[in-house]
Design an enzyme around this catalytic site. Structure first.
Site, PDB file in Angstrom:
ATOM      1  N   HIS A   2       6.411   8.647  -3.960  1.00 13.16           N
ATOM      2  CA  HIS A   2       5.983   7.243  -4.376  1.00 13.16           C
ATOM      3  C   HIS A   2       6.230   7.287  -5.902  1.00 13.16           C
ATOM      4  O   HIS A   2       5.487   7.668  -6.570  1.00 13.16           O
ATOM      5  CB  HIS A   2       4.625   7.049  -3.880  1.00 13.16           C
ATOM      6  CG  HIS A   2       4.522   5.563  -3.843  1.00 13.16           C
ATOM      7  ND1 HIS A   2       5.132   4.636  -4.755  1.00 13.16           N
ATOM      8  CD2 HIS A   2       3.928   4.687  -3.049  1.00 13.16           C
ATOM      9  CE1 HIS A   2       4.801   3.421  -4.433  1.00 13.16           C
ATOM     10  NE2 HIS A   2       3.992   3.419  -3.564  1.00 13.16           N
ATOM     11  N   GLY A   3       7.551   6.759  -6.231  1.00 15.70           N
ATOM     12  CA  GLY A   3       7.630   6.450  -7.624  1.00 15.70           C
ATOM     13  C   GLY A   3       7.882   4.892  -8.074  1.00 15.70           C
ATOM     14  O   GLY A   3       8.390   4.439  -9.120  1.00 15.70           O
ATOM     15  N   ALA A   4       7.159   4.126  -7.142  1.00 14.90           N
ATOM     16  CA  ALA A   4       7.119   2.692  -7.349  1.00 14.90           C
ATOM     17  C   ALA A   4       5.893   2.183  -7.498  1.00 14.90           C
ATOM     18  O   ALA A   4       4.823   2.771  -7.982  1.00 14.90           O
ATOM     19  CB  ALA A   4       7.729   1.917  -6.055  1.00 14.90           C
ATOM     20  N   HIS A   5       5.682   0.553  -7.767  1.00 10.90           N
ATOM     21  CA  HIS A   5       4.496  -0.363  -7.753  1.00 10.90           C
ATOM     22  C   HIS A   5       3.541   0.272  -9.025  1.00 10.90           C
ATOM     23  O   HIS A   5       2.323  -0.109  -8.739  1.00 10.90           O
ATOM     24  CB  HIS A   5       3.946   0.023  -6.374  1.00 10.90           C
ATOM     25  CG  HIS A   5       4.862  -0.477  -5.114  1.00 10.90           C
ATOM     26  ND1 HIS A   5       4.561  -0.525  -3.950  1.00 10.90           N
ATOM     27  CD2 HIS A   5       6.073  -1.062  -5.202  1.00 10.90           C
ATOM     28  CE1 HIS A   5       5.543  -0.860  -3.250  1.00 10.90           C
ATOM     29  NE2 HIS A   5       6.644  -1.266  -3.953  1.00 10.90           N
TER      30      HIS A   5
ATOM     31  N   TYR B 223       2.397   3.180  -9.984  1.00 19.01           N
ATOM     32  CA  TYR B 223       1.785   4.490 -10.210  1.00 19.01           C
ATOM     33  C   TYR B 223       2.285   5.378 -11.057  1.00 19.01           C
ATOM     34  O   TYR B 223       3.409   4.947 -11.815  1.00 19.01           O
ATOM     35  CB  TYR B 223       1.996   5.257  -8.626  1.00 19.01           C
ATOM     36  CG  TYR B 223       1.217   4.120  -7.815  1.00 19.01           C
ATOM     37  CD1 TYR B 223       0.097   3.354  -7.926  1.00 19.01           C
ATOM     38  CD2 TYR B 223       1.543   3.751  -6.468  1.00 19.01           C
ATOM     39  CE1 TYR B 223      -0.821   2.633  -6.960  1.00 19.01           C
ATOM     40  CE2 TYR B 223       1.112   2.704  -5.554  1.00 19.01           C
ATOM     41  CZ  TYR B 223      -0.153   2.262  -5.779  1.00 19.01           C
ATOM     42  OH  TYR B 223      -0.650   1.436  -4.778  1.00 19.01           O
TER      43      TYR B 223
ATOM     44  N   ARG C  59      11.034   6.568  -3.199  1.00 21.60           N
ATOM     45  CA  ARG C  59      10.885   5.080  -3.259  1.00 21.60           C
ATOM     46  C   ARG C  59      10.472   4.737  -4.706  1.00 21.60           C
ATOM     47  O   ARG C  59       9.737   5.404  -5.459  1.00 21.60           O
ATOM     48  CB  ARG C  59       9.274   4.775  -2.690  1.00 21.60           C
ATOM     49  CG  ARG C  59       9.144   3.176  -2.434  1.00 21.60           C
ATOM     50  CD  ARG C  59       7.911   2.806  -1.738  1.00 21.60           C
ATOM     51  NE  ARG C  59       8.274   1.366  -1.491  1.00 21.60           N
ATOM     52  CZ  ARG C  59       7.158   0.746  -0.575  1.00 21.60           C
ATOM     53  NH1 ARG C  59       6.120   1.207  -0.258  1.00 21.60           N
ATOM     54  NH2 ARG C  59       7.149  -0.717  -0.502  1.00 21.60           N
TER      55      ARG C  59
ATOM     56  N   ARG D 105      12.198  -9.766  -4.438  1.00 20.82           N
ATOM     57  CA  ARG D 105      11.861 -10.939  -3.472  1.00 20.82           C
ATOM     58  C   ARG D 105      11.303 -12.104  -4.416  1.00 20.82           C
ATOM     59  O   ARG D 105      10.429 -12.762  -4.052  1.00 20.82           O
ATOM     60  CB  ARG D 105      11.333 -10.863  -2.266  1.00 20.82           C
ATOM     61  CG  ARG D 105      12.146  -9.847  -1.380  1.00 20.82           C
ATOM     62  CD  ARG D 105      12.861 -10.812  -0.348  1.00 20.82           C
ATOM     63  NE  ARG D 105      13.810 -10.035   0.265  1.00 20.82           N
ATOM     64  CZ  ARG D 105      14.862 -10.383   0.627  1.00 20.82           C
ATOM     65  NH1 ARG D 105      15.689 -11.245   0.326  1.00 20.82           N
ATOM     66  NH2 ARG D 105      15.567  -9.236   1.407  1.00 20.82           N
TER      67      ARG D 105
ATOM     68  N   GLY E 206       9.728  -8.521   1.477  1.00 25.17           N
ATOM     69  CA  GLY E 206       9.736  -9.967   1.990  1.00 25.17           C
ATOM     70  C   GLY E 206      10.898 -10.001   2.973  1.00 25.17           C
ATOM     71  O   GLY E 206      11.577 -11.041   3.134  1.00 25.17           O
TER      72      GLY E 206
ATOM     73  N   GLY F   5       6.107  -4.372   5.909  1.00 18.54           N
ATOM     74  CA  GLY F   5       4.863  -4.438   5.691  1.00 18.54           C
ATOM     75  C   GLY F   5       3.885  -5.386   6.197  1.00 18.54           C
ATOM     76  O   GLY F   5       3.197  -5.091   7.217  1.00 18.54           O
ATOM     77  N   ARG F   6       3.899  -6.412   5.760  1.00 17.90           N
ATOM     78  CA  ARG F   6       2.727  -7.614   6.001  1.00 17.90           C
ATOM     79  C   ARG F   6       2.902  -7.984   7.479  1.00 17.90           C
ATOM     80  O   ARG F   6       1.937  -7.908   8.366  1.00 17.90           O
ATOM     81  CB  ARG F   6       2.870  -9.039   5.155  1.00 17.90           C
ATOM     82  CG  ARG F   6       2.363  -8.317   3.636  1.00 17.90           C
ATOM     83  CD  ARG F   6       2.578  -9.420   2.770  1.00 17.90           C
ATOM     84  NE  ARG F   6       4.184  -9.184   2.268  1.00 17.90           N
ATOM     85  CZ  ARG F   6       4.843  -9.999   1.362  1.00 17.90           C
ATOM     86  NH1 ARG F   6       4.015 -10.989   0.670  1.00 17.90           N
ATOM     87  NH2 ARG F   6       6.127  -9.843   1.008  1.00 17.90           N
TER      88      ARG F   6
HETATM   89  C1  LIG Z   1      -2.449  -4.645   2.744  1.00 17.89           C
HETATM   90  C2  LIG Z   1      -1.349  -4.208   1.954  1.00 17.89           C
HETATM   91  C3  LIG Z   1      -1.690  -2.875   1.468  1.00 17.89           C
HETATM   92  C4  LIG Z   1      -0.579  -2.212   0.593  1.00 17.89           C
HETATM   93  N1  LIG Z   1      -0.961  -1.112   0.095  1.00 17.89           N
HETATM   94  C5  LIG Z   1       0.033  -0.656  -0.762  1.00 17.89           C
HETATM   95  C6  LIG Z   1      -0.276   0.505  -1.620  1.00 17.89           C
HETATM   96  O1  LIG Z   1      -1.184   1.094  -1.622  1.00 17.89           O
HETATM   97  N2  LIG Z   1       0.593   1.324  -2.273  1.00 17.89           N
HETATM   98  C7  LIG Z   1       1.887   0.542  -2.268  1.00 17.89           C
HETATM   99  O2  LIG Z   1       2.736   1.415  -3.017  1.00 17.89           O
HETATM  100  N3  LIG Z   1       2.301  -0.414  -1.435  1.00 17.89           N
HETATM  101  C8  LIG Z   1       1.405  -1.081  -0.780  1.00 17.89           C
HETATM  102  N4  LIG Z   1       1.663  -2.290  -0.193  1.00 17.89           N
HETATM  103  C9  LIG Z   1       3.147  -2.800  -0.415  1.00 17.89           C
HETATM  104  C10 LIG Z   1       3.926  -2.365   0.869  1.00 17.89           C
HETATM  105  O3  LIG Z   1       4.193  -1.004   0.669  1.00 17.89           O
HETATM  106  C11 LIG Z   1       5.206  -3.249   0.758  1.00 17.89           C
HETATM  107  O4  LIG Z   1       6.046  -2.665  -0.381  1.00 17.89           O
HETATM  108  C12 LIG Z   1       5.103  -4.634   0.703  1.00 17.89           C
HETATM  109  O5  LIG Z   1       4.151  -5.117   1.554  1.00 17.89           O
HETATM  110  C13 LIG Z   1       6.416  -5.121   0.849  1.00 17.89           C
HETATM  111  O6  LIG Z   1       6.887  -5.406   2.160  1.00 17.89           O
HETATM  112  P1  LIG Z   1       6.727  -6.733   2.967  1.00 17.89           P
HETATM  113  O7  LIG Z   1       7.128  -8.011   2.227  1.00 17.89           O
HETATM  114  O8  LIG Z   1       7.298  -6.610   4.367  1.00 17.89           O
HETATM  115  O9  LIG Z   1       5.175  -6.856   3.147  1.00 17.89           O
HETATM  116  C14 LIG Z   1       0.752  -2.753   0.482  1.00 17.89           C
HETATM  117  C15 LIG Z   1       0.898  -4.183   1.119  1.00 17.89           C
HETATM  118  C16 LIG Z   1       0.151  -4.520   1.827  1.00 17.89           C
HETATM  119  C17 LIG Z   1       0.250  -5.932   2.654  1.00 17.89           C
END
Ligand SMILES: Cc1cc2nc3c(=O)[nH]c(=O)nc-3n(C[C@H](O)[C@H](O)[C@H](O)COP(=O)(O)O)c2cc1C
Length: 329
Positions: free
Chosen positions: A117-120, A122, A169, A215, A253, A274-275
């Site tokens: 995991h190299g995203a978001h 961290y 990622r 997105r 998205g 994800g969602r």
């Molecule tokens: C409840 C929830 C918890 C998430 N937790 C993390 C997380 O801990 N670390 C992370 O990198 N992404 C996390 N994500 C992001 C998801 O990995 C994904 O990138 C994001 O939901 C975008 O995809 P989507 O538009 O299909 O939901 C989380 C998303 C949701 C909805």
């Protein structure tokens, strides 16, 4: 080779900080589950509030994440992130080894593969992005230096578990947890060029490269504070996709239609959800049938209840039965 898509399950069902991905294949617009499970390994860096002995979390910087971002605490209140301490350059190798050990542990525990995991925002992202990384040693400044930590991690994990079990990622255009970069397009390209080189050296490819898209207008809301346009985003993804010599996965998205379109137009080999996966226990079936999807309820995403928001979303048959009963009233 069939077109493919992926269903991404966020870390809801797993203890933080890990995520699980159940792969599905999409052939001629059909979604099919593949029984393969990857686990995401990450070090949150300055996004950690649970430190042994209350010690400062590690990062590329001493700067704390700004008050714009809040963390949900176990008592339901929102806290701020603590000030981290910048890793000394002599400490970095040990942290790299934590990633390879985590990868080995995951394979021993029965996972099929690892997603680094190299995203978001961290730890790896904290090194990659010039909006956070303020180092003056070999790990800061130039793109070469900011990519150094990541490349050490990828090499170590590949040598621990084998390249065919490793994915990566990244989210160069997302500013989650203050992780912004002044030139996301080039940052992404630089990472991709270096991964291509590693793949050429080891003579095999990573399982996939996973890119989270900002997105800018997904679901009618902005996912990123960074100003941008859909065109700019589409161009960026196409550029990275063309540059990467391997399987390219996108997330962020995606609806059913956008996923099919991305694969059909060659912008992605795989798409993750994800969602929608959280709110639809039978998402694959619904995507196959083009059936209506349950709407996710944002306020229960992180509920502490073992059921609400986790296992209480209805399956298609339950939703239909509910409707039939309703119509008799
Ligand atoms: C409840 C929830 C918890 C998430 N937790 C993390 C997380 O801990 N670390 C992370 O990198 N992404 C996390 N994500 C992001 C998801 O990995 C994904 O990138 C994001 O939901 C975008 O995809 P989507 O538009 O299909 O939901 C989380 C998303 C949701 C909805």
């Amino acid at each position: 080779m069939p077109h493919s898509a992926i269903i991404c399950c966020s870390n809801k069902l797993f203890s933080n900080p890990s995520s699980c991905y159940k792969k599905i294949h999409m052939e001629r617009s059909f979604f099919v589950i593949i029984p393969s499970t990857n686990i995401c390994i990450l070090n949150p860096g300055n996004a950690s509030v649970y430190q042994p002995g209350g010690a400062a979390p590690i990062s590329s910087t001493n700067k704390a994440i700004s008050n714009r971002w809040r963390i949900l605490m176990p008592d339901g209140t929102y806290g701020t992130y603590p000030a981290p301490r910048a890793l000394g350059s002599s400490e970095i190798q040990e942290v790299v080894e934590h990633y390879s050990q985590a990868a080995l542990n995951a394979i021993r525990a029965g996972f099929d593969g690892i997603e680094i995991h190299g995203a978001h925002g961290y730890l790896i992202d904290q090194f990659l992005k010039d909006g956070i990384n303020d180092r003056t040693d070999d790990y800061g400044g130039s793109i070469e230096n900011r990519c150094r930590f990541l490349m050490q991690v990828i090499r170590a994990v590949v040598s621990a578990v084998g390249v065919e079990r490793v994915a990566f990622r990244m989210s160069p255009a997302i500013d989650h947890l203050d992780a912004a970069d002044s030139d996301p397009l080039n940052l992404g390209l630089s990472v991709i060029e270096r991964i291509n080189k590693i793949q050429q050296q080891v003579g095999a490819k990573l399982t996939y490269l996973h890119v989270t898209q900002p997105r800018y207008t997904a679901y009618g809301q902005t996912e990123s504070g960074r100003p941008g346009t859909e065109d700019e985003e589409a161009q960026m993804i196409k550029t990275w996709r063309r540059a990467y010599e391997g399987t390219f996965m996108c997330s962020g998205g995606f609806t059913r239609e956008l996923g099919i379109q991305a694969v059909a137009e060659g912008d992605a080999d795989l798409v993750s959800y994800g969602r929608l996966f959280i709110s639809n226990p039978d998402l694959v079936l619904r995507l196959k049938l083009d059936a209506p999807l349950n709407k996710y309820i944002r306020k229960t995403f992180y509920s502490h209840d073992p059921v609400i928001g986790y296992t209480d979303y209805p399956f298609l048959c339950e939703a239909n039965a509910g409707k039939a009963q309703h119509s008799r009233l």
